[in-house]
Motif scaffolding. Structure first.
Motif, PDB file in Angstrom:
ATOM      1  N   TRP A   1       0.837  -1.188   0.000  1.00 28.48           N
ATOM      2  CA  TRP A   1       0.000   0.000   0.000  1.00 28.48           C
ATOM      3  C   TRP A   1       0.881   1.250   0.000  1.00 28.48           C
ATOM      4  O   TRP A   1       2.086   1.194   0.280  1.00 28.48           O
ATOM      5  CB  TRP A   1      -0.945   0.008   1.202  1.00 28.48           C
ATOM      6  CG  TRP A   1      -0.272  -0.155   2.532  1.00 28.48           C
ATOM      7  CD1 TRP A   1       0.256   0.819   3.322  1.00 28.48           C
ATOM      8  CD2 TRP A   1      -0.060  -1.399   3.216  1.00 28.48           C
ATOM      9  NE1 TRP A   1       0.791   0.273   4.466  1.00 28.48           N
ATOM     10  CE2 TRP A   1       0.609  -1.081   4.419  1.00 28.48           C
ATOM     11  CE3 TRP A   1      -0.360  -2.731   2.934  1.00 28.48           C
ATOM     12  CZ2 TRP A   1       0.974  -2.057   5.337  1.00 28.48           C
ATOM     13  CZ3 TRP A   1      -0.001  -3.698   3.845  1.00 28.48           C
ATOM     14  CH2 TRP A   1       0.652  -3.359   5.032  1.00 28.48           C
ATOM     15  N   LEU A   2       0.272   2.355  -0.352  1.00 23.35           N
ATOM     16  CA  LEU A   2       0.991   3.624  -0.487  1.00 23.35           C
ATOM     17  C   LEU A   2       0.702   4.520   0.705  1.00 23.35           C
ATOM     18  O   LEU A   2      -0.456   4.710   1.090  1.00 23.35           O
ATOM     19  CB  LEU A   2       0.559   4.317  -1.781  1.00 23.35           C
ATOM     20  CG  LEU A   2       1.268   5.627  -2.132  1.00 23.35           C
ATOM     21  CD1 LEU A   2       2.755   5.391  -2.391  1.00 23.35           C
ATOM     22  CD2 LEU A   2       0.618   6.268  -3.355  1.00 23.35           C
ATOM     23  N   GLU A   3       1.774   5.066   1.284  1.00 28.59           N
ATOM     24  CA  GLU A   3       1.655   6.023   2.375  1.00 28.59           C
ATOM     25  C   GLU A   3       2.497   7.246   2.031  1.00 28.59           C
ATOM     26  O   GLU A   3       3.209   7.277   1.016  1.00 28.59           O
ATOM     27  CB  GLU A   3       2.118   5.405   3.693  1.00 28.59           C
ATOM     28  CG  GLU A   3       1.314   4.179   4.107  1.00 28.59           C
ATOM     29  CD  GLU A   3       1.735   3.667   5.471  1.00 28.59           C
ATOM     30  OE1 GLU A   3       1.842   4.488   6.403  1.00 28.59           O
ATOM     31  OE2 GLU A   3       1.966   2.453   5.593  1.00 28.59           O
ATOM     32  N   HIS A   4       2.443   8.258   2.902  1.00 27.90           N
ATOM     33  CA  HIS A   4       3.198   9.482   2.659  1.00 27.90           C
ATOM     34  C   HIS A   4       3.848   9.965   3.946  1.00 27.90           C
ATOM     35  O   HIS A   4       3.243   9.890   5.026  1.00 27.90           O
ATOM     36  CB  HIS A   4       2.293  10.595   2.106  1.00 27.90           C
ATOM     37  CG  HIS A   4       1.792  10.322   0.716  1.00 27.90           C
ATOM     38  ND1 HIS A   4       0.676   9.544   0.476  1.00 27.90           N
ATOM     39  CD2 HIS A   4       2.274  10.712  -0.497  1.00 27.90           C
ATOM     40  CE1 HIS A   4       0.477   9.474  -0.824  1.00 27.90           C
ATOM     41  NE2 HIS A   4       1.425  10.164  -1.445  1.00 27.90           N
ATOM     42  N   GLU A   5       5.082  10.437   3.817  1.00 29.22           N
ATOM     43  CA  GLU A   5       5.767  11.075   4.929  1.00 29.22           C
ATOM     44  C   GLU A   5       5.124  12.440   5.192  1.00 29.22           C
ATOM     45  O   GLU A   5       4.382  12.957   4.348  1.00 29.22           O
ATOM     46  CB  GLU A   5       7.252  11.249   4.589  1.00 29.22           C
ATOM     47  CG  GLU A   5       7.979   9.933   4.360  1.00 29.22           C
ATOM     48  CD  GLU A   5       9.423  10.155   3.932  1.00 29.22           C
ATOM     49  OE1 GLU A   5       9.822  11.333   3.791  1.00 29.22           O
ATOM     50  OE2 GLU A   5      10.128   9.148   3.724  1.00 29.22           O
TER      51      GLU A   5
ATOM     52  N   PRO B   1       6.119   9.980  -1.034  1.00 30.18           N
ATOM     53  CA  PRO B   1       5.443   8.686  -0.928  1.00 30.18           C
ATOM     54  C   PRO B   1       6.395   7.572  -0.526  1.00 30.18           C
ATOM     55  O   PRO B   1       7.592   7.614  -0.816  1.00 30.18           O
ATOM     56  CB  PRO B   1       4.908   8.469  -2.340  1.00 30.18           C
ATOM     57  CG  PRO B   1       5.880   9.177  -3.225  1.00 30.18           C
ATOM     58  CD  PRO B   1       6.317  10.392  -2.435  1.00 30.18           C
ATOM     59  N   PHE B   2       5.855   6.579   0.150  1.00 30.32           N
ATOM     60  CA  PHE B   2       6.613   5.367   0.417  1.00 30.32           C
ATOM     61  C   PHE B   2       5.641   4.204   0.461  1.00 30.32           C
ATOM     62  O   PHE B   2       4.429   4.379   0.644  1.00 30.32           O
ATOM     63  CB  PHE B   2       7.420   5.469   1.721  1.00 30.32           C
ATOM     64  CG  PHE B   2       6.600   5.525   2.980  1.00 30.32           C
ATOM     65  CD1 PHE B   2       6.314   4.372   3.710  1.00 30.32           C
ATOM     66  CD2 PHE B   2       6.119   6.744   3.459  1.00 30.32           C
ATOM     67  CE1 PHE B   2       5.565   4.427   4.873  1.00 30.32           C
ATOM     68  CE2 PHE B   2       5.367   6.808   4.624  1.00 30.32           C
ATOM     69  CZ  PHE B   2       5.097   5.648   5.330  1.00 30.32           C
ATOM     70  N   LEU B   3       6.178   3.007   0.258  1.00 33.91           N
ATOM     71  CA  LEU B   3       5.350   1.812   0.216  1.00 33.91           C
ATOM     72  C   LEU B   3       5.365   1.112   1.573  1.00 33.91           C
ATOM     73  O   LEU B   3       6.410   0.961   2.198  1.00 33.91           O
ATOM     74  CB  LEU B   3       5.852   0.845  -0.858  1.00 33.91           C
ATOM     75  CG  LEU B   3       5.792   1.360  -2.294  1.00 33.91           C
ATOM     76  CD1 LEU B   3       6.339   0.311  -3.255  1.00 33.91           C
ATOM     77  CD2 LEU B   3       4.375   1.754  -2.689  1.00 33.91           C
ATOM     78  N   GLY B   4       4.196   0.676   1.995  1.00 36.20           N
ATOM     79  CA  GLY B   4       4.088  -0.098   3.207  1.00 36.20           C
ATOM     80  C   GLY B   4       3.916  -1.574   2.889  1.00 36.20           C
ATOM     81  O   GLY B   4       3.775  -1.966   1.734  1.00 36.20           O
ATOM     82  N   GLY B   5       3.944  -2.406   3.906  1.00 40.74           N
ATOM     83  CA  GLY B   5       3.779  -3.830   3.722  1.00 40.74           C
ATOM     84  C   GLY B   5       4.968  -4.449   3.018  1.00 40.74           C
ATOM     85  O   GLY B   5       6.126  -4.129   3.313  1.00 40.74           O
ATOM     86  N   ALA B   6       4.691  -5.326   2.059  1.00 42.94           N
ATOM     87  CA  ALA B   6       5.758  -6.037   1.353  1.00 42.94           C
ATOM     88  C   ALA B   6       6.590  -5.117   0.466  1.00 42.94           C
ATOM     89  O   ALA B   6       7.659  -5.516   0.003  1.00 42.94           O
ATOM     90  CB  ALA B   6       5.156  -7.158   0.506  1.00 42.94           C
ATOM     91  N   GLY B   7       6.147  -3.890   0.242  1.00 49.75           N
ATOM     92  CA  GLY B   7       6.884  -2.986  -0.634  1.00 49.75           C
ATOM     93  C   GLY B   7       7.890  -2.104   0.055  1.00 49.75           C
ATOM     94  O   GLY B   7       8.510  -1.246  -0.581  1.00 49.75           O
ATOM     95  N   ARG B   8       8.118  -2.311   1.359  1.00 52.75           N
ATOM     96  CA  ARG B   8       8.954  -1.373   2.106  1.00 52.75           C
ATOM     97  C   ARG B   8      10.434  -1.407   1.699  1.00 52.75           C
ATOM     98  O   ARG B   8      11.187  -0.500   2.065  1.00 52.75           O
ATOM     99  CB  ARG B   8       8.842  -1.641   3.608  1.00 52.75           C
ATOM    100  CG  ARG B   8       9.273  -3.021   4.048  1.00 52.75           C
ATOM    101  CD  ARG B   8       8.992  -3.247   5.528  1.00 52.75           C
ATOM    102  NE  ARG B   8       9.360  -4.585   5.964  1.00 52.75           N
ATOM    103  CZ  ARG B   8       8.578  -5.660   5.838  1.00 52.75           C
ATOM    104  NH1 ARG B   8       7.397  -5.537   5.276  1.00 52.75           N
ATOM    105  NH2 ARG B   8       8.981  -6.840   6.257  1.00 52.75           N
ATOM    106  N   THR B   9      10.861  -2.419   0.938  1.00 48.85           N
ATOM    107  CA  THR B   9      12.257  -2.478   0.503  1.00 48.85           C
ATOM    108  C   THR B   9      12.514  -1.586  -0.711  1.00 48.85           C
ATOM    109  O   THR B   9      13.676  -1.358  -1.060  1.00 48.85           O
ATOM    110  CB  THR B   9      12.664  -3.914   0.156  1.00 48.85           C
ATOM    111  OG1 THR B   9      11.793  -4.408  -0.870  1.00 48.85           O
ATOM    112  CG2 THR B   9      12.577  -4.805   1.377  1.00 48.85           C
ATOM    113  N   LEU B  10      11.460  -1.112  -1.355  1.00 47.96           N
ATOM    114  CA  LEU B  10      11.608  -0.265  -2.533  1.00 47.96           C
ATOM    115  C   LEU B  10      11.491   1.210  -2.168  1.00 47.96           C
ATOM    116  O   LEU B  10      10.745   1.578  -1.255  1.00 47.96           O
ATOM    117  CB  LEU B  10      10.536  -0.608  -3.577  1.00 47.96           C
ATOM    118  CG  LEU B  10      10.643  -1.955  -4.288  1.00 47.96           C
ATOM    119  CD1 LEU B  10       9.438  -2.155  -5.199  1.00 47.96           C
ATOM    120  CD2 LEU B  10      11.937  -2.043  -5.073  1.00 47.96           C
TER     121      LEU B  10
END
Length: 222
Positions: free
Chosen positions: A47-51, A56-65
């Protein structure tokens, strides 16, 4: 999991397309679907979140990107990488008062460079610099605050650039920690700027990073 070039530590993957509206939603959909495909996981696990700054940054399994999103009227772009903080920007090439804008907003050396180009090339050249500055601001998490428009970016080795391939990002003149590049695409109708910041191992600025730019036909409904 299949290795994807966008996951290589020296690669940034940029996807872009033209749109007929709703660029913000389509950019989000493209980003999440691309991240899921790269990582080999269901899109529901990312999922997409924001600082607080809006980055933007990715949450869940996408946090390495590390990711970035851009949209202009009728176009959008997303960037994904494991190399380090990333920024992307896209602009539609259009007629501008490029000389006046350059003198008002850009570094003196950049304004002089634009002024030396044929008049027909100046709007594209201004946007070529502008997209890099936007991308640098995103990679640094600053936007265009703190003198972002006057922050120098690398000039083109030749003008017009040779082909649509994105050149290897180069370090900003007189600065460390971030590198940028830009390319004219779609038969010079759009320009895309990319910037990459230092990673944990010393960063792509020192070792070089390649940017792979792909145009997608459209973004399916999210």
């Amino acid at each position: 999991m299949d290795w994807h070039p966008g996951l290589a530590p020296d690669t940034v993957t940029v996807l872009w397309c033209t749109t007929d509206g709703d660029e913000r939603r389509q950019a989000r959909t493209l980003l999440l679907r691309t991240a899921a495909a790269m990582l080999g996981v269901p899109s529901s696990e990312i999922w997409l979140e924001h600082e607080p700054s809006g980055r933007p940054f990715l949450g869940g399994a996408g946090r390495t990107l590390r990711v970035s999103v851009a949209h202009a009227r009728g176009a959008l772009a997303v960037a994904l990488t494991a190399a380090g903080p990333v920024g992307v920007d896209v602009e539609v090439v259009r007629g501008l008062r490029a000389d006046a804008l350059a003198r008002a907003w850009l570094h003196d050396a950049e304004a002089a460079w634009i002024g030396e180009l044929p008049e027909a090339d100046r709007s594209a050249a201004f946007l070529w610099l502008w997209t890099q500055k936007e991308a640098v601001g995103k990679a640094l998490g600053l936007g265009l605050r703190a003198g972002g428009m006057s922050r120098r970016v690398p000039l083109a080795a030749q003008w017009p650039p040779d082909g649509e391939r994105m050149p290897v990002p180069r370090a900003l003149p007189g600065a460390r920690g971030v590198a940028s590049a830009a390319a004219l695409v779609d038969r010079n109708r759009h320009v895309i700027g990319v910037a990459v910041g230092d990673g944990k191992d010393g960063g792509p600025v020192e070792r070089g990073v390649r940017v792979l730019v792909h145009r997608v036909a459209s973004v399916p409904p999210g």
